[in-house]
Design an enzyme around this catalytic site. Structure first.
Site, PDB file in Angstrom:
ATOM      1  N   SER A 259       1.335  44.666  29.627  1.00 28.44           N
ATOM      2  CA  SER A 259       2.426  45.400  30.275  1.00 28.44           C
ATOM      3  C   SER A 259       3.145  44.566  31.319  1.00 28.44           C
ATOM      4  O   SER A 259       4.250  44.911  31.735  1.00 28.44           O
ATOM      5  CB  SER A 259       1.890  46.675  30.945  1.00 28.44           C
ATOM      6  OG  SER A 259       1.208  47.470  30.005  1.00 28.44           O
TER       7      SER A 259
ATOM      8  N   TYR B 110     -13.832  50.420  27.205  1.00 30.56           N
ATOM      9  CA  TYR B 110     -12.512  50.542  27.839  1.00 30.56           C
ATOM     10  C   TYR B 110     -12.418  49.665  29.069  1.00 30.56           C
ATOM     11  O   TYR B 110     -11.328  49.228  29.445  1.00 30.56           O
ATOM     12  CB  TYR B 110     -12.193  52.007  28.131  1.00 30.56           C
ATOM     13  CG  TYR B 110     -12.010  52.748  26.830  1.00 30.56           C
ATOM     14  CD1 TYR B 110     -10.895  52.487  26.044  1.00 30.56           C
ATOM     15  CD2 TYR B 110     -12.968  53.607  26.336  1.00 30.56           C
ATOM     16  CE1 TYR B 110     -10.739  53.078  24.814  1.00 30.56           C
ATOM     17  CE2 TYR B 110     -12.830  54.203  25.104  1.00 30.56           C
ATOM     18  CZ  TYR B 110     -11.708  53.940  24.344  1.00 30.56           C
ATOM     19  OH  TYR B 110     -11.572  54.518  23.116  1.00 30.56           O
TER      20      TYR B 110
ATOM     21  N   THR C 111      -3.365  55.805  23.504  1.00 30.07           N
ATOM     22  CA  THR C 111      -3.263  54.409  23.078  1.00 30.07           C
ATOM     23  C   THR C 111      -1.970  54.196  22.305  1.00 30.07           C
ATOM     24  O   THR C 111      -1.285  53.179  22.477  1.00 30.07           O
ATOM     25  CB  THR C 111      -4.474  54.026  22.216  1.00 30.07           C
ATOM     26  OG1 THR C 111      -5.652  54.509  22.845  1.00 30.07           O
ATOM     27  CG2 THR C 111      -4.573  52.525  22.060  1.00 30.07           C
TER      28      THR C 111
ATOM     29  N   HIS D 270     -20.059  59.197  19.093  1.00 29.91           N
ATOM     30  CA  HIS D 270     -19.516  58.696  17.816  1.00 29.91           C
ATOM     31  C   HIS D 270     -20.192  57.383  17.404  1.00 29.91           C
ATOM     32  O   HIS D 270     -19.998  56.929  16.287  1.00 29.91           O
ATOM     33  CB  HIS D 270     -17.990  58.562  17.859  1.00 29.91           C
ATOM     34  CG  HIS D 270     -17.459  57.526  18.787  1.00 29.91           C
ATOM     35  ND1 HIS D 270     -16.270  57.664  19.443  1.00 29.91           N
ATOM     36  CD2 HIS D 270     -17.941  56.332  19.182  1.00 29.91           C
ATOM     37  CE1 HIS D 270     -16.047  56.603  20.194  1.00 29.91           C
ATOM     38  NE2 HIS D 270     -17.048  55.779  20.056  1.00 29.91           N
ATOM     39  N   HIS D 271     -20.978  56.796  18.310  1.00 34.41           N
ATOM     40  CA  HIS D 271     -21.778  55.635  17.931  1.00 34.41           C
ATOM     41  C   HIS D 271     -23.057  56.056  17.230  1.00 34.41           C
ATOM     42  O   HIS D 271     -23.833  55.220  16.793  1.00 34.41           O
ATOM     43  CB  HIS D 271     -22.139  54.813  19.168  1.00 34.41           C
ATOM     44  CG  HIS D 271     -20.949  54.243  19.879  1.00 34.41           C
ATOM     45  ND1 HIS D 271     -20.456  52.993  19.618  1.00 34.41           N
ATOM     46  CD2 HIS D 271     -20.141  54.764  20.831  1.00 34.41           C
ATOM     47  CE1 HIS D 271     -19.393  52.764  20.387  1.00 34.41           C
ATOM     48  NE2 HIS D 271     -19.196  53.826  21.132  1.00 34.41           N
TER      49      HIS D 271
ATOM     50  N   LYS E 245       0.919  53.772  24.552  1.00 29.78           N
ATOM     51  CA  LYS E 245       1.016  52.417  25.103  1.00 29.78           C
ATOM     52  C   LYS E 245       1.695  51.470  24.115  1.00 29.78           C
ATOM     53  O   LYS E 245       2.624  50.746  24.476  1.00 29.78           O
ATOM     54  CB  LYS E 245      -0.372  51.889  25.450  1.00 29.78           C
ATOM     55  CG  LYS E 245      -0.911  52.553  26.674  1.00 29.78           C
ATOM     56  CD  LYS E 245      -2.221  51.952  27.084  1.00 29.78           C
ATOM     57  CE  LYS E 245      -2.447  52.167  28.558  1.00 29.78           C
ATOM     58  NZ  LYS E 245      -1.498  51.473  29.411  1.00 29.78           N
TER      59      LYS E 245
ATOM     60  N   ASP F 200      -5.794  38.803  51.212  1.00 30.23           N
ATOM     61  CA  ASP F 200      -7.007  38.426  50.469  1.00 30.23           C
ATOM     62  C   ASP F 200      -7.619  39.717  49.920  1.00 30.23           C
ATOM     63  O   ASP F 200      -7.048  40.798  50.077  1.00 30.23           O
ATOM     64  CB  ASP F 200      -8.012  37.708  51.401  1.00 30.23           C
ATOM     65  CG  ASP F 200      -8.985  36.821  50.615  1.00 30.23           C
ATOM     66  OD1 ASP F 200      -9.538  37.307  49.619  1.00 30.23           O
ATOM     67  OD2 ASP F 200      -9.171  35.651  50.997  1.00 30.23           O
TER      68      ASP F 200
ATOM     69  N   HIS G 110     -19.666  53.512  25.930  1.00 29.02           N
ATOM     70  CA  HIS G 110     -18.287  53.742  25.510  1.00 29.02           C
ATOM     71  C   HIS G 110     -17.282  53.486  26.611  1.00 29.02           C
ATOM     72  O   HIS G 110     -16.310  52.778  26.382  1.00 29.02           O
ATOM     73  CB  HIS G 110     -18.067  55.072  24.798  1.00 29.02           C
ATOM     74  CG  HIS G 110     -16.837  54.943  23.958  1.00 29.02           C
ATOM     75  ND1 HIS G 110     -16.848  54.317  22.742  1.00 29.02           N
ATOM     76  CD2 HIS G 110     -15.541  55.168  24.245  1.00 29.02           C
ATOM     77  CE1 HIS G 110     -15.602  54.211  22.302  1.00 29.02           C
ATOM     78  NE2 HIS G 110     -14.787  54.719  23.204  1.00 29.02           N
TER      79      HIS G 110
ATOM     80  N   HIS H 181     -25.447  36.338  21.932  1.00 36.83           N
ATOM     81  CA  HIS H 181     -24.004  36.181  21.729  1.00 36.83           C
ATOM     82  C   HIS H 181     -23.270  37.409  22.266  1.00 36.83           C
ATOM     83  O   HIS H 181     -22.302  37.287  23.021  1.00 36.83           O
ATOM     84  CB  HIS H 181     -23.691  35.975  20.241  1.00 36.83           C
ATOM     85  CG  HIS H 181     -22.247  36.171  19.876  1.00 36.83           C
ATOM     86  ND1 HIS H 181     -21.269  35.239  20.149  1.00 36.83           N
ATOM     87  CD2 HIS H 181     -21.599  37.205  19.272  1.00 36.83           C
ATOM     88  CE1 HIS H 181     -20.096  35.697  19.719  1.00 36.83           C
ATOM     89  NE2 HIS H 181     -20.268  36.881  19.199  1.00 36.83           N
TER      90      HIS H 181
ATOM     91  N   SER I 128     -23.376  42.564  40.245  1.00 38.18           N
ATOM     92  CA  SER I 128     -22.174  41.751  40.405  1.00 38.18           C
ATOM     93  C   SER I 128     -20.920  42.543  40.047  1.00 38.18           C
ATOM     94  O   SER I 128     -19.943  42.562  40.804  1.00 38.18           O
ATOM     95  CB  SER I 128     -22.288  40.501  39.536  1.00 38.18           C
ATOM     96  OG  SER I 128     -21.044  39.868  39.419  1.00 38.18           O
ATOM     97  N   SER I 129     -20.957  43.231  38.893  1.00 35.28           N
ATOM     98  CA  SER I 129     -19.783  43.996  38.458  1.00 35.28           C
ATOM     99  C   SER I 129     -19.465  45.112  39.436  1.00 35.28           C
ATOM    100  O   SER I 129     -18.295  45.375  39.733  1.00 35.28           O
ATOM    101  CB  SER I 129     -20.026  44.635  37.095  1.00 35.28           C
ATOM    102  OG  SER I 129     -20.257  43.671  36.142  1.00 35.28           O
TER     103      SER I 129
ATOM    104  N   ARG J 270     -24.807  44.524   8.963  1.00 33.12           N
ATOM    105  CA  ARG J 270     -24.660  43.580  10.068  1.00 33.12           C
ATOM    106  C   ARG J 270     -26.045  43.199  10.588  1.00 33.12           C
ATOM    107  O   ARG J 270     -27.038  43.847  10.277  1.00 33.12           O
ATOM    108  CB  ARG J 270     -23.823  44.196  11.183  1.00 33.12           C
ATOM    109  CG  ARG J 270     -24.395  45.464  11.777  1.00 33.12           C
ATOM    110  CD  ARG J 270     -23.438  46.168  12.717  1.00 33.12           C
ATOM    111  NE  ARG J 270     -23.394  45.507  14.014  1.00 33.12           N
ATOM    112  CZ  ARG J 270     -23.250  46.162  15.175  1.00 33.12           C
ATOM    113  NH1 ARG J 270     -23.165  47.486  15.189  1.00 33.12           N
ATOM    114  NH2 ARG J 270     -23.198  45.520  16.307  1.00 33.12           N
TER     115      ARG J 270
ATOM    116  N   GLU K 160     -17.671  51.392  28.772  1.00 28.37           N
ATOM    117  CA  GLU K 160     -17.707  49.925  28.855  1.00 28.37           C
ATOM    118  C   GLU K 160     -16.659  49.289  27.937  1.00 28.37           C
ATOM    119  O   GLU K 160     -16.024  48.302  28.314  1.00 28.37           O
ATOM    120  CB  GLU K 160     -19.112  49.421  28.499  1.00 28.37           C
ATOM    121  CG  GLU K 160     -19.223  47.924  28.252  1.00 28.37           C
ATOM    122  CD  GLU K 160     -19.067  47.087  29.512  1.00 28.37           C
ATOM    123  OE1 GLU K 160     -19.164  47.657  30.607  1.00 28.37           O
ATOM    124  OE2 GLU K 160     -18.830  45.872  29.381  1.00 28.37           O
TER     125      GLU K 160
ATOM    126  N   TRP L 172     -27.544  43.507  21.358  1.00 29.29           N
ATOM    127  CA  TRP L 172     -27.097  43.655  22.750  1.00 29.29           C
ATOM    128  C   TRP L 172     -27.239  45.105  23.204  1.00 29.29           C
ATOM    129  O   TRP L 172     -27.258  45.384  24.391  1.00 29.29           O
ATOM    130  CB  TRP L 172     -25.668  43.154  22.931  1.00 29.29           C
ATOM    131  CG  TRP L 172     -24.593  44.157  22.620  1.00 29.29           C
ATOM    132  CD1 TRP L 172     -24.090  44.446  21.390  1.00 29.29           C
ATOM    133  CD2 TRP L 172     -23.899  44.998  23.543  1.00 29.29           C
ATOM    134  NE1 TRP L 172     -23.136  45.422  21.497  1.00 29.29           N
ATOM    135  CE2 TRP L 172     -22.995  45.779  22.802  1.00 29.29           C
ATOM    136  CE3 TRP L 172     -23.950  45.175  24.929  1.00 29.29           C
ATOM    137  CZ2 TRP L 172     -22.147  46.733  23.388  1.00 29.29           C
ATOM    138  CZ3 TRP L 172     -23.107  46.120  25.505  1.00 29.29           C
ATOM    139  CH2 TRP L 172     -22.223  46.883  24.746  1.00 29.29           C
TER     140      TRP L 172
END
Lengths: 537, 209
Positions: free
Chosen positions: A279, A268, A339, A313-314, A342, A116, A264, A87, A180-181, A461, A266, A152
């Site tokens: 925006s 963002y 943030t 921090h993880h 924004k 293009d 991390h 998931h 791909s990314s 979890r 990732e 994951w």
């Protein structure tokens, strides 16, 4: 902002002389397999992302069905673990990231006045390897021993010492997703840097283009690190290396450092394009220019830079010197400043604006409120001593679902509603859209808000069972989950209707307050646009 | 920085680009970006030695040095007493019995101390083990100097054999003021399949019981 004085080639039929290789969309399935057209590839990405969203959502339904009541009910724990793992992988790499890449494909060339993407053939490749990556990942679920079941985040030694043989398939599929990314990101950067219309300086670019430029730089910086991490897992598991094995001189904690150095930035990658979308939408329906455009650009860049120095921090509970914990805590809190800039700018854009509440605006406002809730719970998690209590509980699940579902996913839905009439030339079914919005908004909060409470009370979890005192909340969470899942079927019907070109024709501008190059070309957007670049003043 | 640089290029290009038949130089931009990608893939692997050097310098992952220190008589700090606990565990699937003979010592910094660990191989096969040390809190690891330790080399035991393994160490008097108590843990891993050497090599540091 940007005004067009000259768009002679908007309708490619007008001057067919110098570009006779141009023609309308070819017919049949090969159109989609062989296409190098940014609009076709954007459509492919968006459909792929939506299908993956439904597949990953179906897995979430399995998880919520199992957790509807305490005790082991429906699936066995190993399969439950595979569901939580796949998931997560599908939603991150299969739904949110391809959806943003699809939007970039559709919109970036139209927004900067380019004909293009810069590298159309690579564009075709970067999409078409993606279905194979997920085919490999999903097929591993049906093999003997099952698919990946280590979360994951594939922490070592769960993914090395204790994983099944399907780990090789997992590693291979992540490699393909990464390639791909990276190809997609390179394409976006080259397009934005080299193909802007004359007069379209960097500081005149629409915010969506800016946020995607910065996202693309994040992608090419960290996706290779993820590739390195999965490669090390592969060699540790199958070729006898000891990167993460203490017996051979390695260190499992090092896995977490490498993973989160990717992980991390990732997160963002999955939210900066959302900031860009909001925006674009908020000024349109406020009928005002975006408040603080330059500060938006600098805030986005600051968030991207800060994302490289907060990864630990993880990992507060892995055992770190107090000094390091303090550093990562304060660096993390620092991110709330750009943030906050924004969120302030979006609210200031609406302030004394001439507001109307069309569907994209409703999703955008829901985004601003609910994403801020997710951001605030993130600030709570940033506090080291508090994190020791929250770590690995449902509070974390609530936090990242608020920023990813009511954040990233809501922004994608807002974007689809905002630009869909431009793509199809017809207004979507507004009644269905209202049903979709209100059902989603209510059910998503029933789904994720109580997770804060059970998390604070200590429910862990990634566990298929829980203590009896969490039963009532979990029942409501599951009901919210099923309702949110069903609500997305309304969206599916709406999109299918739109793709069949049902609905009222729209004007070129579509929305009364919309500004930007993409609103100056006809609706639906012709197959080829800006063959001759517009001049932006 | 790269953005600004390429931007100025682009503005130059954009000026004399009336149609898209004259394409700006994508290859150059792509080349730079591919270089970044390759460099970052390399950086992912470079993080491994960087991590090791960083941990060796700061000692924050709790690993003690894997080479013997030379004990030169230094002034013993009689004003401080440090308590050191010894804990043992075996990794999953490792059948050995593994105990600290000395559970705890209270020593002054600079003072040499000898402790012992007992191992027995109850399995029906010969096994080579490797002990991995871990100090908690990790900052203390830098100040644990071992002059002799079984963990410096592999520990082979034949089926049914037992041994007492010595470890001699002293604490550097530079140990930070706030650390008066730390734990040294050894974990035994079964590495028989990883090493080529035969099990019947005598364990140098073992004295029979």
């Amino acid at each position: 902002m940007a005004t067009v004085t000259n768009t002679p080639a908007d309708t490619h039929t007008a001057d067919h002389g110098h570009d006779d290789h141009h023609h309308g969309a070819p017919k049949g399935i090969l159109r989609w397999v062989l296409t190098t057209n940014h609009k076709d590839i954007g459509t492919l990405y968006l459909w792929f992302a939506f299908i993956m969203f439904l597949v990953g959502g179906a897995m979430a339904m399995v998880i919520r069905a199992e957790l509807f009541q305490p005790g082991l009910q429906i699936v066995d724990p190993n399969f439950f673990n595979q569901m939580t793992t796949v998931h997560g992988l599908i939603m991150v790499f299969g739904a949110v990231m391809p959806a943003f890449t699809g939007l970039a494909n559709w919109l970036v060339p139209m927004m900067i006045g380019a004909p293009d993407m810069a590298l159309p053939r690579m564009n075709n490749w970067s999409f078409w390897i993606l279905p194979f990556a997920f085919l490999i990942l999903l097929s591993s679920l049906f093999l003997e021993g099952g698919g990946p079941n280590f979360g994951w985040t594939f922490y070592a030694p769960l993914s090395t010492t204790y994983s099944g043989d399907s780990t090789a398939l997992f590693v291979f599929s992540v490699h393909i997703m990464g390639i791909s990314s990276i190809m997609g990101a390179i394409n976006v950067i080259v397009t934005i840097l080299n193909m802007r219309a004359p007069g379209m300086t960097l500081m005149k670019m629409p915010m969506f283009v800016w946020t995607w430029l910065i996202t693309a730089f994040l992608l090419i910086a960290v996706m290779p690190v993820l590739a390195a991490a999965v490669t090390m897992v592969l060699t540790d598991k199958f070729f006898g290396t000891s990167f993460f094995d203490a017996a051979g001189g390695g260190d499992p904690v090092m896995f977490q450092h490498i993973f989160w150095f990717f992980g991390h930035p990732e997160v963002y990658i999955m939210i900066l394009p959302a900031f860009g979308i909001i925006s674009q939408i908020v000024p349109t329906f406020s009928r005002k220019k975006l408040f603080g455009y330059a500060s938006m650009v600098y805030a986005t860049a600051s968030i991207a830079l800060l994302s490289f120095i907060v990864w630990a921090h993880h990992m507060f509970t892995t055992g770190m010197p107090v000094g390091a914990e303090m550093f990562f805590m304060f660096a993390t809190m620092l991110i709330s400043v750009p943030t906050g800039v924004k969120v302030f700018n979006w609210v200031a854009t609406m302030w004394r604006g001439s507001l109307t509440f069309e569907i994209p605006m409703m999703f955008a406002i829901a985004f601003i409120v609910l994403f801020t809730i997710g951001g605030l719970s993130g600030l709570m998690l940033a506090i080291t001593p508090v994190d020791f209590q929250y770590h690995d509980t449902y509070f974390v699940v609530a936090h990242f679902h608020y920023v990813l579902v009511t954040g990233a996913v809501f922004s994608i839905m807002a974007a689809v509603y905002y630009w869909l009439p431009k793509w199809t030339g017809k207004m979507f079914d507004v009644t269905l859209a209202k049903w979709h919005f209100w059902c989603s908004l209510i059910s998503v909060n029933v789904l994720f808000f109580p997770m804060h409470f059970v998390g604070l009370a200590g429910m862990p979890r990634r566990i298929p069972d829980y203590a009896l005192q969490f039963a009532d909340f979990n029942k409501w969470i599951s009901i919210g989950g099923f309702a949110f899942g069903l609500s997305q079927l309304i969206f599916l019907v709406l999109i299918v209707k739109a793709c069949r070109k049902q609905g009222e024709p729209v004007t070129d501008q579509v929305w009364e307050g919309a500004e930007g190059l993409e609103w100056e070309i006809p609706s639906p957007a012709p197959y080829h646009t800006f063959d001759t670049p517009p001049v932006v003043k | 920085m790269a953005v600004e640089e390429t931007n100025s290029d682009n503005q130059k290009d954009a000026g004399d680009m009336p149609t898209n038949t004259q394409r700006p130089n994508h290859a150059k931009t792509v080349g730079k970006l591919v270089f970044v990608v390759v460099a970052m893939f390399g950086f992912g692997f470079a993080l491994v030695p960087l991590y090791e050097v960083f941990c060796e310098l700061t000692g924050i992952n709790g690993k003690t040095s894997d080479t013997a220190a030379v004990y030169e008589p230094i002034e013993i700090d009689k004003t401080r007493t440090i308590t050191v606990d010894f804990i043992t565990r075996t990794n999953t699937g490792m059948p050995w019995e593994f105990k600290a003979v000395t559970k705890r010592v209270e020593i002054n910094p600079g003072e040499l101390s000898e402790v012992a660990f007992y191992v027995r191989n109850p399995a029906s096969r010969d096994i080579i083990a490797q002990a991995i040390p871990s100090v908690s809190p990790g900052q203390a690891a830098l100040y644990v100097n071992k002059t002799e330790c079984f963990c410096f080399r592999h520990q082979p035991l034949k089926s049914g054999e037992e041994a007492v393994m010595p470890m001699v160490f002293y604490i550097d008097p530079q140990l930070p003021e706030d650390i008066n108590y730390f734990t040294l843990q050894y974990t035994l891993y079964d590495i028989t399949e990883r090493v080529d050497e035969p099990v019947d090599v005598a364990m140098n540091s073992i004295q029979g019981r």
